[in-house]
Design an enzyme around this catalytic site. Sequence first.
Site, PDB file in Angstrom:
ATOM      1  CG  ASP A  18      73.899  24.034 -49.949  1.00 32.09           C
ATOM      2  OD1 ASP A  18      74.331  23.008 -50.583  1.00 32.09           O
ATOM      3  OD2 ASP A  18      72.696  24.309 -49.993  1.00 32.09           O
ATOM      4  N   GLY A  31      79.529  21.566 -54.811  1.00 29.78           N
ATOM      5  CA  GLY A  31      79.110  21.341 -56.178  1.00 29.78           C
ATOM      6  C   GLY A  31      79.260  22.314 -57.102  1.00 29.78           C
ATOM      7  CG  ASN A  50      74.755  14.572 -48.358  1.00 27.56           C
ATOM      8  OD1 ASN A  50      75.293  15.300 -47.839  1.00 27.56           O
ATOM      9  ND2 ASN A  50      73.823  14.952 -49.303  1.00 27.56           N
TER      10      ASN A  50
END
Lengths: 245, 486
Positions: A17, A20, A65
Site C-alpha cells: 500500500d 499513489g 482496483n
Amino acid sequence: MAEGPRGTPRHVACVMDGNGRWAAQRSLPRTAGHEAAEAAVIDTIEAAHGAGVEWLTLYAFSTENWGRPGGEVEFLMRLARRTVRRRALFLHARGIRCRFLGTGDPRIPPALARDMADLTELTRRNRRMTLTIALDHGGRRDIVEAARSLIRGGVPADQVTEHSFAGHLPHPDTPDVDLVIRTSGEQRISNFMLWQVAYAEWIFPGALWPDFRAADFRECLDTYRRRDRRFGGVRAPAASGKGPR
Amino acid sequence: MSPAPVHDDPADVLGPHALLASYCDDARWGLAVVRATVLEAAHPQIGAALIDNSTFVTHPWRRLRNTLLSTRRIMDADPDVRDREAARLNRLHARISGTDEAGRPYSALDAGARAWVVATLFESTVTLARLSGESLDGPSMERLYGEFRAFLALLEGNADALPPTVPEFWPYYDGMLARGLENTEAIRVILYKLFAHVPAPPVLRGRPAVWAVGRAVGGPAAAMVVVATLPESFRRQAGLADLPGAGALSRGLHLGTGVATRLLPKAWTRTGTVMGLLDPEGEELPAVLEALRGRTGQAAALIRLLTPDRADAGPRAGDGPAARSADRFFAEVLDQTGNGTLDWPDLASMAREIAGRLDLDAADEERLYDAYARWWRELLADLDADGDGRITRGEYAAAASSLAGPALIRLAEVLFATADTDGDGDISAAEHRALFRTAFGRDLDGRPDGEDARARCSRADFVRDFVAFMSGQRSSTAYDALLVQA
C-alpha cells in the site's frame, strides 16, 4: 515444522500500500509510484528468502482496483508483465516457486496471462520458497467460490468442516498466514485472503510501499518474534501451522 | 541391454532388445535420418516420389515425428504391432506412384528403391557413430546390418535386394553411389529449400523472430554438415560444393553431440524428448517420460519468457475463430506439398496423416482415401476451370465460397465414423485426442474444456466444424494442429 529458530513466520503476506501517496508526495503521476514499487518487491522477496520464510504472498491488485481509471489499470498490467518477464530467471535461480491468485478475470490481457502461466510452469518444481502474487484477488470471492465448489461437489452439510472447506479454496496447500505486513500505516484488511488471515499477526509499518526495504522487512520479522501468539488459547503449541483443527 | 538371443526367424531380430532400437532412442539418430534422406533422394525413383508426394518441405516436423513414431512401432516388443505397422507402411507406399518429369514410372513399392532406403539408413547410422567417436566393431556392425535386413524383410517379405553380409554390402553401396544415382531435384530441394525454409517447430511457434534468427545460422550449417559427411564420390557426382572447414565443423558437431549425450541426463537426449518438443500438446508419451515432458514444458516456458516480444502484439493468426483469407487457407491447409497448386497428392497427404494418427486398419483407411478421392473429384469439377487436373491459387480464390459440396460433407461423415472408434455416435475426449492429440477443445464454443472427460462432440457438431474448416470459413486450433502446423 516445529517452532524453527524461535518463530520465523512460515507464511508472510504483504499488502503493498502507498504507491499513489508516494507519487503524490513527489508531485509525480500515480504510475510513477507503481513503477517505484518494483524495487521494493524484489527487496522483500530477497529478504524473505534470506530469512527462511517458506511462503510469501504479495497483494498486488485487488478486485476493487478494476474501478481505477482505465489508463492506470492498463499501466499496471503492462508493469506486471514487464516485471514477470524481467524477473523470471531471478526467481527461478533462487529456487522460488511462483504462483498467482485470482488470474481468471477475462480483463487480464492474454499476453500477461500467458506469461504468468509460463512463470508458474517454469518454477513449478522449486521448493525453497513459494511466492504467491495475489493479482486481481478478492478474499470474499474466494470464499464464495469455495462454497460453490462444495455445493457442486455435493458434500453433505454435516460433513463440511473448517479443514474440508479450506480444501476448496484456491491453492489449498497454502498454510494459514502467520504475519501480514501492511505498509503506509493503513490499518484495514481490504478483503485480503480473509480465510487465511484468521489467526495472523498484523504489523503496520509507516513506510510507503516504494520505500519499504529489506531492513524494514527484517524489522517486521523481529517484531513478530517478540509477540506471543495465542491462537485464542492460553499458549499455542507451535508458532506456525495450519491453525487449530 | 541383455544379450540378444539368436533367432532364425528374421522378425525376431527386431524388437526392444535390438541394437537399432537403442539408436532410434537416441536423438542424434535424427541427423542420420536426415543424411540418409539426402542419399535416398538421389535414387531416381525415390527422388521423383519425394518431389511429387512428400510433404516434408512444407511439414518437416510432422514428417520427422511420423518417422520416429513409425520406427518405434517397428521396434515394438509385440510382433503383431510390427506387422501392423509394416502393413500400414506398405499400404501407404502402394499409394505413391506416378511418372517423373522424364516420363519414367516410379513406385514407392519398388524393391530396389526400398533396399536403397534401408541401405542409406544403415550406412548413415554407421557413419555417424564413427564420426561421434563411437565406432561399431565388426560383430555389432553385422548385428545392426542383420536388423536392417530384418526390417526390409518385414516390409518386403524378403531381404533379397540387400546383400546378405556386411562385406558384400560395401561393394553394393559403392556401386550404387557410382552408377545407380542421379543428381535429382529432390537433393537440392532437401539441402537448400528444406534447411533454409524449415518452419518453426511447435515449441517455438509464436516466436517467429527467434526461429528466423536460429534458422538463418542453423539452416546453412545443417546443410553444410550433412553435405560434408556424404561420401566423396557422391558429392562429386551431385555437384555439391566442398566447403572449407565443413568437415571440421561436422566432426566437431558430431563429437560435441556425442560428448553431450554422455554428460546430459540420459533422458534429455532420448528421442522421446525430441518428440515431446515436436508435440508439446501430445498425450502419447509413455508414463516414464511424463516427468520429462514437464521439463520440456519448463524449457518452452523459459524460452517464451526470455525472448523479447512486442508488448502489444495483436492476437496471433489462428487464435480466434476468425475467417482465414482464401489465399492463406490455400497455402496453409490445402497445398500440403507446397508446390503452389492443389492436386491429388495434397489431399492424399491429409488422408495419410489422419490414417497414421488413428492407426486405421486397411478397410477404414480405404474408406477414408475413397472419401478424399470423391472430394478431390468434386473440387476438380467445381474449381478446375482450365481442366489441367490441378487447381491453382487463382482458380481456388475465384470459387472458394462454393467449396462445401456434398462430397466434403460425406468426407466429414467418414472421418467421424473412423474417429468414433467405439461407434457410440459421439466423439469422446479420448477419441478426439487420438485424432488431434490435444485435450478436448471444441473451438466453436471458444473456450477449451481441457479437464472435462465427459466432454463429447456429436456427429452434427463434428461435421459442421469440419466442413466449416475445410471450406476455409473458419480456422480452428485443432485442425490447424492436424493439417497446418509442422
